[in-house]
Structures are given as C-alpha cells and as structure tokens.
Design an enzyme around this catalytic site. Structure first.
Site, PDB file in Angstrom:
ATOM      1  N   ARG A 161       5.283   0.060  -4.490  1.00  0.00           N
ATOM      2  CA  ARG A 161       6.818   0.075  -4.643  1.00  0.00           C
ATOM      3  C   ARG A 161       7.538   1.144  -4.183  1.00  0.00           C
ATOM      4  O   ARG A 161       8.435   1.430  -4.740  1.00  0.00           O
ATOM      5  CB  ARG A 161       6.954  -0.054  -6.179  1.00  0.00           C
ATOM      6  CG  ARG A 161       6.172  -1.622  -6.831  1.00  0.00           C
ATOM      7  CD  ARG A 161       6.729  -2.666  -6.227  1.00  0.00           C
ATOM      8  NE  ARG A 161       6.048  -3.838  -6.670  1.00  0.00           N
ATOM      9  CZ  ARG A 161       4.852  -4.371  -6.298  1.00  0.00           C
ATOM     10  NH1 ARG A 161       4.359  -3.901  -5.321  1.00  0.00           N
ATOM     11  NH2 ARG A 161       4.174  -5.320  -6.952  1.00  0.00           N
ATOM     12  N   SER A 209       8.923  -7.872 -12.721  1.00  0.00           N
ATOM     13  CA  SER A 209       8.182  -7.212 -13.668  1.00  0.00           C
ATOM     14  C   SER A 209       9.183  -5.966 -14.186  1.00  0.00           C
ATOM     15  O   SER A 209       9.898  -5.423 -13.051  1.00  0.00           O
ATOM     16  CB  SER A 209       6.953  -6.538 -12.944  1.00  0.00           C
ATOM     17  OG  SER A 209       6.211  -7.550 -13.024  1.00  0.00           O
ATOM     18  N   GLU A 282      10.562  -0.433 -12.597  1.00  0.00           N
ATOM     19  CA  GLU A 282      10.504  -0.779 -11.272  1.00  0.00           C
ATOM     20  C   GLU A 282      11.963  -1.204 -10.742  1.00  0.00           C
ATOM     21  O   GLU A 282      12.215  -1.037  -9.474  1.00  0.00           O
ATOM     22  CB  GLU A 282       9.541  -2.316 -11.137  1.00  0.00           C
ATOM     23  CG  GLU A 282       8.996  -2.414  -9.653  1.00  0.00           C
ATOM     24  CD  GLU A 282       8.030  -3.296  -9.688  1.00  0.00           C
ATOM     25  OE1 GLU A 282       8.320  -4.584  -9.243  1.00  0.00           O
ATOM     26  OE2 GLU A 282       6.769  -3.320 -10.439  1.00  0.00           O
TER      27      GLU A 282
HETATM   28  C1  LIG Z   1      11.098 -14.192 -10.505  1.00  0.00           C
HETATM   29  C2  LIG Z   1      10.812 -12.837  -9.901  1.00  0.00           C
HETATM   30  C3  LIG Z   1       9.535 -12.390  -9.322  1.00  0.00           C
HETATM   31  C4  LIG Z   1       9.421 -11.257  -8.605  1.00  0.00           C
HETATM   32  N1  LIG Z   1       8.174 -10.943  -8.372  1.00  0.00           N
HETATM   33  C5  LIG Z   1       7.804  -9.784  -7.667  1.00  0.00           C
HETATM   34  C6  LIG Z   1       6.376  -9.602  -7.007  1.00  0.00           C
HETATM   35  O1  LIG Z   1       5.618 -10.265  -7.112  1.00  0.00           O
HETATM   36  N2  LIG Z   1       6.401  -8.354  -6.268  1.00  0.00           N
HETATM   37  C7  LIG Z   1       7.525  -7.537  -6.062  1.00  0.00           C
HETATM   38  O2  LIG Z   1       7.331  -6.729  -5.342  1.00  0.00           O
HETATM   39  N3  LIG Z   1       8.606  -7.547  -6.546  1.00  0.00           N
HETATM   40  C8  LIG Z   1       8.914  -8.963  -7.032  1.00  0.00           C
HETATM   41  N4  LIG Z   1      10.261  -9.075  -7.544  1.00  0.00           N
HETATM   42  C9  LIG Z   1      11.262  -8.121  -7.669  1.00  0.00           C
HETATM   43  C10 LIG Z   1      11.965  -8.442  -6.116  1.00  0.00           C
HETATM   44  O3  LIG Z   1      12.207  -9.880  -5.677  1.00  0.00           O
HETATM   45  C11 LIG Z   1      11.625  -7.657  -5.110  1.00  0.00           C
HETATM   46  O4  LIG Z   1      11.686  -6.165  -5.176  1.00  0.00           O
HETATM   47  C12 LIG Z   1      12.568  -7.828  -3.638  1.00  0.00           C
HETATM   48  O5  LIG Z   1      12.037  -7.441  -2.652  1.00  0.00           O
HETATM   49  C13 LIG Z   1      14.087  -7.401  -3.948  1.00  0.00           C
HETATM   50  O6  LIG Z   1      14.520  -8.168  -2.892  1.00  0.00           O
HETATM   51  P1  LIG Z   1      16.306  -8.247  -3.031  1.00  0.00           P
HETATM   52  O7  LIG Z   1      16.832  -8.911  -1.547  1.00  0.00           O
HETATM   53  O8  LIG Z   1      16.534  -9.100  -4.162  1.00  0.00           O
HETATM   54  O9  LIG Z   1      16.970  -6.573  -3.134  1.00  0.00           O
HETATM   55  P2  LIG Z   1      17.938  -6.248  -4.143  1.00  0.00           P
HETATM   56  O10 LIG Z   1      17.395  -6.680  -5.515  1.00  0.00           O
HETATM   57  O11 LIG Z   1      19.174  -6.797  -3.631  1.00  0.00           O
HETATM   58  O12 LIG Z   1      17.781  -4.757  -3.844  1.00  0.00           O
HETATM   59  C14 LIG Z   1      16.642  -3.997  -4.339  1.00  0.00           C
HETATM   60  C15 LIG Z   1      16.812  -2.597  -3.539  1.00  0.00           C
HETATM   61  O13 LIG Z   1      16.564  -2.705  -2.203  1.00  0.00           O
HETATM   62  C16 LIG Z   1      17.996  -2.126  -1.509  1.00  0.00           C
HETATM   63  N5  LIG Z   1      18.128  -2.944  -0.458  1.00  0.00           N
HETATM   64  C17 LIG Z   1      18.382  -4.373  -0.323  1.00  0.00           C
HETATM   65  N6  LIG Z   1      18.667  -4.841   0.833  1.00  0.00           N
HETATM   66  C18 LIG Z   1      18.503  -3.458   1.769  1.00  0.00           C
HETATM   67  C19 LIG Z   1      18.855  -3.227   3.094  1.00  0.00           C
HETATM   68  N7  LIG Z   1      19.060  -4.470   4.106  1.00  0.00           N
HETATM   69  N8  LIG Z   1      18.507  -2.076   3.683  1.00  0.00           N
HETATM   70  C20 LIG Z   1      18.424  -1.065   2.633  1.00  0.00           C
HETATM   71  N9  LIG Z   1      18.210  -1.140   1.557  1.00  0.00           N
HETATM   72  C21 LIG Z   1      18.123  -2.548   0.913  1.00  0.00           C
HETATM   73  C22 LIG Z   1      19.113  -2.118  -2.729  1.00  0.00           C
HETATM   74  O14 LIG Z   1      19.811  -1.076  -2.340  1.00  0.00           O
HETATM   75  C23 LIG Z   1      18.177  -2.027  -3.858  1.00  0.00           C
HETATM   76  O15 LIG Z   1      17.969  -0.685  -3.955  1.00  0.00           O
HETATM   77  C24 LIG Z   1      10.327 -10.128  -8.451  1.00  0.00           C
HETATM   78  C25 LIG Z   1      11.768 -10.727  -8.892  1.00  0.00           C
HETATM   79  C26 LIG Z   1      11.870 -11.662  -9.590  1.00  0.00           C
HETATM   80  C27 LIG Z   1      13.412 -12.087 -10.020  1.00  0.00           C
END
Ligand SMILES: Cc1cc2nc3c(=O)[nH]c(=O)nc-3n(C[C@H](O)[C@H](O)[C@H](O)COP(=O)(O)OP(=O)(O)OC[C@H]3O[C@@H](n4cnc5c(N)ncnc54)[C@H](O)[C@@H]3O)c2cc1C
Length: 289
Positions: A161, A209, A282
C-alpha cells in the site's frame, strides 16, 4: 477557473466529511495548467474517493479531479499487451477493456472500486497481487514545483500500500504491461472476482479496509475482532459485524469526518492496549493531506 461547490461527503464512498470543497475538473491538459495557475495553493487530488475520508473544514478547499475526458481516459496500445492509459479510467473498466483485447493480469484487482490513478497512488492490491507489478512507466505533474514528473520501472519505490508517488504528484497516465490471455477466460475471471467481492464485502457505504495488516499471521481484522471492535459506533459510522476491519455508513447519509476519526482512534487504541500492536490506517484523510 470554473469550479463546483460540493460537500465532501458526496465525493467519497464512505460519505464522510461535512465541509465544502471547490471541485475543479479540467477536461484537457491546457485547462489543467490554467486551473493550477489560478489557485493560491496546490489542490488536493481526488479520484473516486474510495480510499479517502473528507473533512469538516469551514473553508472550501480546492480539490482537483480528472474527469473521464478523451485526454485523461485515453487508451493507446503500444505493443502486444502494452498500453498507455489515462489515470481517470476505472480499474474495472481497464481490466475489462484489456481483457477484450486478449490481455490479462488485472482480474485479481478488478473488484477494487477506484480509478487507475488512485490505484497507482495507493498501490492497490488484492488476492496477493498489486498494481505495481504491471506498471512500466508513469507520467505526471508535480503540483508544488510545477514541473513534469516521470517514473520508470527501474526507479522502484513500491511497497505494501505504498507507491513512489508523492503527495503533490498528479498522475496523468501510465504504461501497463500485461500478459496474453484468452478474452473469454479473462472476462470470466473478472466476473468471478466481482461475485466473490459481493459475497465478502459488508453491505453499506465504506472505504474498504480501515487498517493495513501488520503481518500475514496477524490480519488487522482478527486483532480488531478480538479487541471487541465489532459494532462500535460514532455518529453515522459503525464497525461492521461481518468484518471488524471495515467501517460502514449504514444510512449512506453525510457523516462527520471527526466522528469517523474518533471511531478509528478507538479501534486503534483497543488493539494497542490488548496486543501492543500499533495499527496503521490505510485511508487518506483530506484534513491531513
Ligand atoms: C468496497 C471497497 C473495497 C476496497 N477493496 C480494496 C482492496 O481490495 N484493495 C485495495 O488496495 N484497496 C481497496 N479499497 C480501497 C480503494 O478502492 C483503493 O485504494 C483505490 O485504489 C482508490 O482509488 P480512488 O480512485 O478511489 O482514489 P481516491 O480514494 O480518490 O484517492 C486515494 C489517494 O490516491 C490519490 N490519487 C487519486 N488519483 C490520483 C492521481 N491521478 N494522481 C495522484 N494521486 C492520486 C489521492 O490524492 C488519495 O491520496 C476498497 C474500497 C472500497 C470502498
């Protein structure tokens, strides 16, 4: 530059954060540079908000989100299973799209509900696989120094992560390398992963998580369950009865980020007291970015 006033809660999957944001969504790189020039400070980067908790701030903070425009959701094939991809694409649509072209390797991650940019920033992972393994290059922009930012595989910097992408680096596009796969088999693997997720993930608005696993023998969920965290609640937020490392906003109504923080702190304190293990959250917290 044009922006829309939004409440944080409407921008993140947990529906947490009663404060306002000024949301900028430039559709092209030219509009992006113009937006950045017009801002008094680097904006916070947001994508799908599936790993981010909003804030209860009184003043609307600037937030930048790449829309799924032609420039930020581009798909360009560079080699047999090598693709240049825009950061605004979702992980699931990327997996499906590349599967249809006979390229596999993302099925294990397809159920993670975020964008490609978010997955790279978080080094999203599931089923023992991480996005990092597929990344050949990344291209972005340093919002603080206003300089281009580039990364190539040999530079490393990934961990559990953890990614080489700093807080003020906006990822615009990446080059992923996949492996040849049969389109139907890859599609079936993606569908199976989505079905598996529907069964195991607690119902309700969430952000995935809460804590990283301290180690494979001691998953955070087990420690939290043994520390009596299931069912703990604050405001709109409650620790799931199904999975102790999971907070849900049962009513999906806007909740206070402060309540959410207090609940997370209580979970952490209970595990520290019972097991002398300091869990690491996380999630990203808008108030701390
Ligand atoms: C139901 C559910 C299940 C999940 N399961 C998992 C799992 O199995 N494994 C896992 O790893 N995660 C999981 N997650 C967490 C999450 O989905 C991941 O971390 C995902 O990759 C975040 O992507 P996002 O587009 O929503 O980013 P955001 O939540 O919008 O942002 C997360 C971070 O990334 C940064 N960011 C976003 N876009 C960019 C960009 N273009 N450039 C630079 N920085 C950026 C943001 O500034 C922030 O710090 C889960 C979440 C949910 C709700």
């Amino acid at each position: 530059m044009r922006y829309i006033l939004h409440q944080w809660a409407g921008l993140c999957s947990l529906r947490a954060g009663l404060g306002q944001v000024r949301l900028y969504e430039p559709a092209t790189q030219d509009e992006l540079w113009e937006t950045l020039r017009s801002l008094e400070r680097p904006p916070l980067i947001l994508a799908r908000g599936s790993n981010l908790v909003g804030a209860d701030n009184a003043q609307a903070m600037p937030v930048l989100r790449l829309p799924k425009s032609a420039e930020f959701a581009l798909v360009e094939q560079l080699g047999p299973c090598v693709f240049k991809l825009g950061a605004a694409l979702s992980l699931l649509e990327t997996a499906k799209l590349l599967a249809a072209k006979g390229c596999g390797g993302l099925a294990a991650l397809a159920g993670i509900p975020g964008s490609l940019g978010g997955a790279l920033a978080m080094n999203a992972g599931a089923n023992g696989e991480e996005i990092a393994a597929r990344v050949r290059e990344m291209r972005g922009w340093d919002l603080r120094s206003n300089q281009p930012w580039n990364w190539r595989r040999e530079q490393g910097g990934w961990g559990y992560r953890r990614s080489p992408i700093g807080k003020d680096i906006l990822i615009l596009e990446t080059i992923l390398e996949l492996q040849p796969a049969h389109p139907e088999e890859e599609k079936a693997a993606i569908d199976a992963e989505l079905r598996r997720r529907r069964l195991i993930n607690p119902k309700g608005a969430s952000a995935g998580s809460v804590f990283r696993n301290p180690d494979a023998q001691n998953p955070a969920g087990r420690l939290l369950e043994l520390a009596g965290c299931k069912g703990l609640a604050r405001g709109m937020f409650r620790v799931s009865q199904k999975h102790a490392n999971w907070i849900i906003n049962t009513e999906r109504k806007p909740g206070s980020a402060t309540d959410c923080r207090l609940l997370v702190n209580e979970m952490k304190a209970r595990v520290l007291e019972k097991f002398a293990v300091e869990l690491q959250c996380e999630w990203k917290w808008a108030a701390e970015l």
